[in-house]
Design an enzyme around this catalytic site. Structure first.
Site, short mmCIF file in Angstrom:
data_model
loop_
_atom_site.label_atom_id
_atom_site.label_comp_id
_atom_site.label_asym_id
_atom_site.label_seq_id
_atom_site.Cartn_x
_atom_site.Cartn_y
_atom_site.Cartn_z
N GLY A 73 0.80 -1.22 0.00
CA GLY A 73 0.00 0.00 0.00
C GLY A 73 0.83 1.27 0.00
O GLY A 73 0.57 2.21 -0.76
N THR A 74 1.85 1.31 0.85
CA THR A 74 2.64 2.54 0.97
C THR A 74 3.31 2.89 -0.36
O THR A 74 3.25 4.05 -0.80
CB THR A 74 3.70 2.36 2.08
N ASN A 154 -8.79 2.91 8.12
CA ASN A 154 -8.18 1.77 8.80
C ASN A 154 -8.45 1.74 10.30
O ASN A 154 -8.51 0.68 10.90
CB ASN A 154 -6.67 1.74 8.55
N GLN A 182 -8.06 -0.90 2.86
CA GLN A 182 -8.95 -1.54 3.84
C GLN A 182 -10.30 -1.87 3.23
O GLN A 182 -11.26 -2.17 3.95
CB GLN A 182 -9.13 -0.63 5.07
N SER A 202 -3.31 -3.45 -0.88
CA SER A 202 -2.19 -4.07 -0.16
C SER A 202 -2.57 -5.51 0.13
O SER A 202 -3.59 -5.79 0.75
CB SER A 202 -1.95 -3.31 1.15
N HIS A 204 -1.43 -7.95 2.09
CA HIS A 204 -1.49 -8.61 3.40
C HIS A 204 -2.77 -8.27 4.18
O HIS A 204 -3.04 -8.86 5.22
CB HIS A 204 -0.24 -8.29 4.24
N THR A 239 13.20 -5.26 -9.87
CA THR A 239 12.82 -6.64 -10.22
C THR A 239 11.48 -6.97 -9.59
O THR A 239 11.25 -6.72 -8.41
CB THR A 239 13.90 -7.62 -9.68
N CYS A 327 1.45 5.21 17.66
CA CYS A 327 2.51 5.59 18.60
C CYS A 327 3.67 6.14 17.81
O CYS A 327 4.25 5.43 16.99
CB CYS A 327 2.98 4.38 19.40
N1 PLP Z 1 -3.42 2.56 3.74
C1 PLP Z 1 -4.16 2.01 4.71
C2 PLP Z 1 -5.57 2.47 4.87
C3 PLP Z 1 -3.61 1.05 5.55
O1 PLP Z 1 -4.37 0.52 6.51
C4 PLP Z 1 -2.26 0.65 5.35
C5 PLP Z 1 -1.65 -0.34 6.25
O2 PLP Z 1 -1.86 -0.36 7.43
C6 PLP Z 1 -1.54 1.23 4.31
C7 PLP Z 1 -2.14 2.17 3.52
C8 PLP Z 1 -0.12 0.81 4.04
O3 PLP Z 1 -0.10 -0.46 3.44
P1 PLP Z 1 1.22 -1.36 3.47
O4 PLP Z 1 1.34 -1.92 4.85
O5 PLP Z 1 0.99 -2.44 2.47
O6 PLP Z 1 2.36 -0.49 3.08
#
Ligand code: PLP
Length: 384
Positions: A73-74, A154, A182, A202, A204, A239, A327
């Site tokens: 996601g990031t 989230n 989410q 994302s 996971h 890659t 935190c």
């Molecule tokens: N955006 C939301 C709403 C999330 O909940 C998260 C992860 O907690 C992310 C982005 C980031 O995703 P990733 O952990 O795959 O980088």
């Protein structure tokens, strides 16, 4: 997870699905080749990558060329926001973002503001954490080029009116990017209906591997690539993680197929958890919306109960949950989501987030119901 523990932290991450693990294994071991290599094993990896992309595109009803694999996601958020802004800033430098976005979004938009001349403006949410459309429309400008609003928050699980945002932005030719991290695998996520230009996923969060994900970029949406590359239609260098892409695709299909059965089950669990909390703490209240909310997340405000302390106490009794507040550098900072919703600093530190997923079972809910009253009493100091 043992029978004496209960995992209520799916909002943070979910366990890898067995099907995804089995599908990934060959591409981590005997079929490990780089999909960019011209030899036979490389071509096999390429084929696996293409099939994974097709599998995702098919289940989402989009074109395969609209799916770009990322490391999660990031990375998707960074590539899309930086690329969309730099590629289109000749049309305007104004960006609108909701006040309750994930820190990945807020941080990269700060970078665009401080280093790239973007004018970033925040749109308010109401006390339920829903974006205020009147504030959104008021803040739109002739030079607004990009809008970033998450589909599901989230921390509190509220669902944002993305369809309406897209409708408004389409008329003004504004790019809509939505963090759907989410949303995929948690509620129906119909990209055609949402009508966004860019959506972020994302793996996971829906039972795929950590460190993998994808972004959907609608054909015709111009994103400047940050780093020239021959991979991923030129939009993401490095890659490609073939095993990650395969696992992501298998997990996503499974998550979407099981969704109609999962939603009522989790909604029932959520009701049971809330009933227990309300019976135990008469002053507890929900953070977020009861109507516009995914069934898997329950965030409650518990006055007089520090969230982090409660989470640690629950952990000692086998309940893995979250406080719903971030935190930062060791200091217990109140959640920016809750303060944006009008909670005071103190209130925003007294919360519990219970988030469920595809592995959640009745026994885990029963365990919570059994231990919560005692743990709450101890933390609140009312256990005489
Ligand atoms: N955006 C939301 C709403 C999330 O909940 C998260 C992860 O907690 C992310 C982005 C980031 O995703 P990733 O952990 O795959 O980088």
């Amino acid at each position: 997870m043992t029978s004496t523990t209960a995992y209520f932290d799916h909002g943070a991450t979910s366990p890898l699905r067995n099907s995804a693990y089995e599908a990934m294994k060959p591409y981590m071991m005997e079929k490990f080749a780089n999909p960019a290599s011209a030899h036979r094993m490389g071509l096999e990896a390429r084929h696996a990558l293409d099939s994974a992309r097709d599998r995702i595109a098919d289940i989402l009803g989009v074109d395969s060329r609209e799916i770009i694999f990322t490391s999660g996601g990031t990375e998707g958020i960074i590539l899309s926001l930086v690329g969309a802004y730099i590629g289109n800033k000749h049309r305007g430098r104004h960006i609108l973002v909701s006040s309750i976005e994930h820190s990945a979004t807020l941080t990269i938009l700060d970078f665009l503001k401080n280093e790239m001349g973007a004018e970033v403006e925040t749109v308010d949410v109401d006390r339920d954490g829903i974006l205020q459309l009147d504030d959104f429309e008021r803040k739109l400008r002739d030079d607004t080029v990009l809008v970033s609003v998450m589909r599901v928050n989230n921390e509190i699980g509220t669902i944002q009116p993305i369809e309406r945002i897209s409708e408004i932005c389409k008329l003004e030719n504004i790019i809509v990017q939505s963090d759907c991290v989410q949303s995929f695998g948690k509620i129906l996520t119909d990209l055609k209906k949402l009508d966004v230009d860019i959506a972020i996923a994302s793996s996971h969060k829906f039972g795929g591997p950590r460190g993998s994900g994808f972004m959907y970029v609608r054909q015709g949406t111009y994103i400047k690539n940050i780093c020239e590359s021959s991979h991923e239609f030129g939009l993401r260098a490095g890659t490609v993680n073939v095993a990650g892409a395969v696992g992501t695709s298998v997990a996503l299909v499974e998550a979407i197929v099981e969704l109609p059965g999962l939603i009522p089950r989790l909604a029932d669990f959520r009701r049971q958890l809330l009933y227990c909390i309300n019976n135990t703490a008469s002053d507890a209240s929900i953070n977020g919306s009861s109507d516009h909310c995914i069934p898997s997340t329950l965030n409650v405000h518990l006055p007089g109960c520090e969230g982090e302390v409660l989470v640690q106490a629950l952990d000692m009794d086998g309940i893995e949950a979250g406080a719903g507040s971030a935190c930062h550098s060791g200091a217990n900072e109140p959640s920016h989501v809750l303060t944006a919703m009008g909670r005071s600093r103190l209130e925003a530190l007294s919360n519990l987030r219970l988030s469920m997923g595809y592995t959640t079972i009745q026994e885990e809910v029963d365990r919570f119901i059994k231990v919560f009253p005692g743990v709450y009493g101890r933390v609140r100091g009312t256990d005489k």
